[in-house]
Design an enzyme around this catalytic site. Structure first.
Site, short mmCIF file in Angstrom:
data_model
loop_
_atom_site.label_atom_id
_atom_site.label_comp_id
_atom_site.label_asym_id
_atom_site.label_seq_id
_atom_site.Cartn_x
_atom_site.Cartn_y
_atom_site.Cartn_z
N GLY A 13 102.00 131.34 76.26
CA GLY A 13 102.46 132.49 76.02
C GLY A 13 102.06 133.59 77.15
N GLN A 14 102.25 134.84 76.65
CA GLN A 14 102.13 136.22 77.84
C GLN A 14 100.83 135.90 78.56
OE1 GLN A 14 101.77 140.08 76.28
NE2 GLN A 14 102.01 140.93 78.30
N TYR A 140 99.63 140.58 60.88
CA TYR A 140 98.93 140.22 61.99
C TYR A 140 97.50 140.98 61.70
CZ TYR A 140 98.25 140.65 67.04
OH TYR A 140 97.48 140.70 68.32
N LYS A 144 93.83 139.32 61.83
CA LYS A 144 92.79 139.39 63.02
C LYS A 144 91.42 139.86 62.17
CE LYS A 144 95.04 138.21 66.64
NZ LYS A 144 94.71 136.95 67.30
N ILE A 170 99.00 144.13 76.21
CA ILE A 170 98.66 143.86 77.59
C ILE A 170 99.87 143.90 78.37
CG2 ILE A 170 97.75 141.92 79.09
CD1 ILE A 170 95.70 143.28 77.05
P1 NAD Z 1 102.36 134.89 72.66
O1 NAD Z 1 103.22 135.16 71.61
O2 NAD Z 1 102.82 135.57 74.09
O3 NAD Z 1 101.84 133.78 72.89
C1 NAD Z 1 101.36 132.85 71.78
C2 NAD Z 1 101.48 131.40 72.07
O4 NAD Z 1 101.25 130.71 70.86
C3 NAD Z 1 103.14 130.75 72.26
O5 NAD Z 1 103.33 130.36 73.51
C4 NAD Z 1 103.52 130.20 71.13
O6 NAD Z 1 104.36 129.19 71.55
C5 NAD Z 1 102.34 129.62 70.77
N1 NAD Z 1 102.15 129.03 69.23
C6 NAD Z 1 102.62 129.81 68.40
N2 NAD Z 1 102.47 128.91 67.01
C7 NAD Z 1 101.62 127.95 67.71
C8 NAD Z 1 101.05 126.70 66.94
N3 NAD Z 1 101.39 126.51 65.84
N4 NAD Z 1 100.40 125.83 67.62
C9 NAD Z 1 100.40 125.94 69.22
N5 NAD Z 1 100.73 127.07 69.72
C10 NAD Z 1 101.56 127.76 68.88
O7 NAD Z 1 100.90 135.66 72.51
P2 NAD Z 1 99.84 136.38 73.73
O8 NAD Z 1 100.47 137.96 73.82
O9 NAD Z 1 99.86 135.49 74.70
O10 NAD Z 1 98.61 136.54 72.84
C11 NAD Z 1 97.47 135.73 72.80
C12 NAD Z 1 96.54 136.01 71.89
O11 NAD Z 1 95.94 137.28 72.40
C13 NAD Z 1 96.92 136.19 70.62
O12 NAD Z 1 95.66 135.84 69.77
C14 NAD Z 1 97.16 137.74 70.32
O13 NAD Z 1 96.82 138.06 68.88
C15 NAD Z 1 96.15 138.20 71.16
N6 NAD Z 1 96.49 139.38 71.84
C16 NAD Z 1 97.45 139.80 72.65
C17 NAD Z 1 97.91 141.15 73.09
C18 NAD Z 1 98.91 141.37 73.92
O14 NAD Z 1 99.34 142.59 73.91
N7 NAD Z 1 99.44 140.20 74.67
C19 NAD Z 1 97.12 142.12 72.36
C20 NAD Z 1 96.29 141.95 71.52
C21 NAD Z 1 95.72 140.63 71.26
C1 AKB Z 2 101.22 143.21 69.51
O1 AKB Z 2 101.86 144.47 69.53
O2 AKB Z 2 101.17 142.92 68.47
C2 AKB Z 2 100.03 143.10 70.28
C3 AKB Z 2 98.84 143.51 69.99
C4 AKB Z 2 98.44 145.08 70.40
O3 AKB Z 2 97.95 142.87 69.35
N1 AKB Z 2 100.31 143.21 71.90
#
Ligand code: NAD
Ligand code: AKB
Length: 318
Positions: A13-14, A140, A144, A170
């Site tokens: 993921g990201q 979501y 959390k 992010i």
């Molecule tokens: P993302 O959606 O880019 O990546 C999530 C990954 O999880 C994907 O690659 C997807 O294929 C995988 N996935 C989904 N279902 C699955 C399953 N059943 N088994 C295994 N893998 C599975 O998310 P991200 O942005 O990389 O976020 C990572 C974490 O950080 C998450 O917990 C998210 O809530 C948290 N987060 C992210 C942000 C942000 O801005 N990116 C902000 C706040 C919190």
């Molecule tokens: C979203 O927008 O869902 C995420 C987060 C802030 O948790 N980037």
């Protein structure tokens, strides 16, 4: 340094794409097992397909590989979650339970990020304090909040060393976001570099907390490496980088790309954004384990544009 053996869920993921790389640089390539249900973009001998809903598979890897830590990133984010709430709840909650149970059984340290999405309703929007009221308005965010409390429960009842930060949105050049409300702040740079007008799904004055990827990765490594006694918040730490609106990021881009254009076409994500804080008070993280962000909007914009310029140039040359 102790020989860690680390598993990352949601590694493609990201955040996982960048965090896995950083962990490998720190702990060694073969000591970090990347897992996801999606295949990686590039060949990776240390990748394994793993659905976090498969508890037996997770337990098996923990035992077979002698895991010491899990970075649990697999989740369904805010916008995608609203389109299929039950699925989002199932992945986010059952996935976390499987990780926590595996950690309990095998005595693992866990990183399980939360989000600014825990806030909403009556939460103060400016400089939202660490212990503000949690009234999330998305599935979501609800998952959390519940996840934070389950993590604290596992720490208090079973001694599982779970650590967490509430990431803001992010922003990074290395990977694409996966279905959140803050995704616009990544997409906009791609459009700017491609010299296309950006159709923004949020209104111009929507202020949200954000963070450059480098800071997010550093915060993650720092909280996981801090001595356990410094981790005093066992739900999740507020974490701040910067706050800006679509109009302000556009102005920052225009300093370097004066011709950049944006159209505003707010959709269902506007309502989600309006339920979240505008800025975050992260003084608990600063006091407890020394957190300090390095990037502001201009510094991030310079990095994003220059890295994406190189990326698209290389695509043309292939
Ligand atoms: P993302 O959606 O880019 O990546 C999530 C990954 O999880 C994907 O690659 C997807 O294929 C995988 N996935 C989904 N279902 C699955 C399953 N059943 N088994 C295994 N893998 C599975 O998310 P991200 O942005 O990389 O976020 C990572 C974490 O950080 C998450 O917990 C998210 O809530 C948290 N987060 C992210 C942000 C942000 O801005 N990116 C902000 C706040 C919190
Ligand atoms: C979203 O927008 O869902 C995420 C987060 C802030 O948790 N980037």
């Amino acid at each position: 340094m102790k020989n860690e053996t680390i598993l990352v869920t949601g590694a493609n993921g990201q955040i996982g794409t960048v965090l896995t790389q950083a962990l490998r640089e720190h702990y060694g390539e073969s000591r970090v097992i990347a897992t996801d249900i999606r295949a990686p973009q590039h060949d990776d001998p240390n990748f394994q397909t793993l659905d976090v809903l498969d508890q037996k598979a997770l337990m098996d890897i923990a035992k077979k590989r002698g895991l010491t830590q899990i970075y649990h990133l697999a989740a369904i984010l805010s916008a995608k979650g609203e389109q299929n709430p039950k699925w989002a709840w199932e992945v986010n909650m059952s996935g976390l339970f499987n990780v926590l149970e595996t950690a309990r059984e095998h005595k693992l340290r866990v990183f399980s990020p939360s989000s600014i999405a825990v806030y909403g309703g009556q939460t103060p929007k400016v400089n939202t304090p660490q212990h503000a009221v949690l009234q999330p308005e998305t599935v979501y965010g609800i998952s959390k909040v519940a996840g934070e409390h389950w993590s604290k429960y596992y720490f208090q009842k079973y001694g599982v060393d779970v650590r967490s930060v509430r990431y803001p949105g992010i922003v990074g050049y290395q990977s694409l976001p996966g279905g959140g409300t803050t995704d616009y702040a990544v997409d906009i740079y791609h459009y700017a570099v491609k010299e296309e007008a950006y159709p923004c799904f949020l209104a111009p004055d929507t202020r949200l907390p954000m963070m450059y990827m480098d800071d997010a990765i550093r915060a993650t490594l720092e909280i996981m490496q801090a001595p356990a006694e410094q981790i005093k918040v066992r739900t999740s730490y507020n974490l701040a980088g910067m706050s800006f609106t679509p109009a302000e990021i556009t102005a920052a881009i225009r300093k370097q790309r004066p011709g950049f254009d944006i159209d505003y076409e707010p959709d269902f994500r506007q309502q989600i954004a309006e339920s979240w804080p505008e800025s975050i008070d992260d003084s608990a993280a600063r006091t407890d384990w020394g957190w300090k962000p390095a990037f502001d909007l201009d510094a991030m914009t310079e990095q994003m544009l220059s890295h994406l310029e190189t990326y698209y140039q290389e695509q043309v040359n292939v």
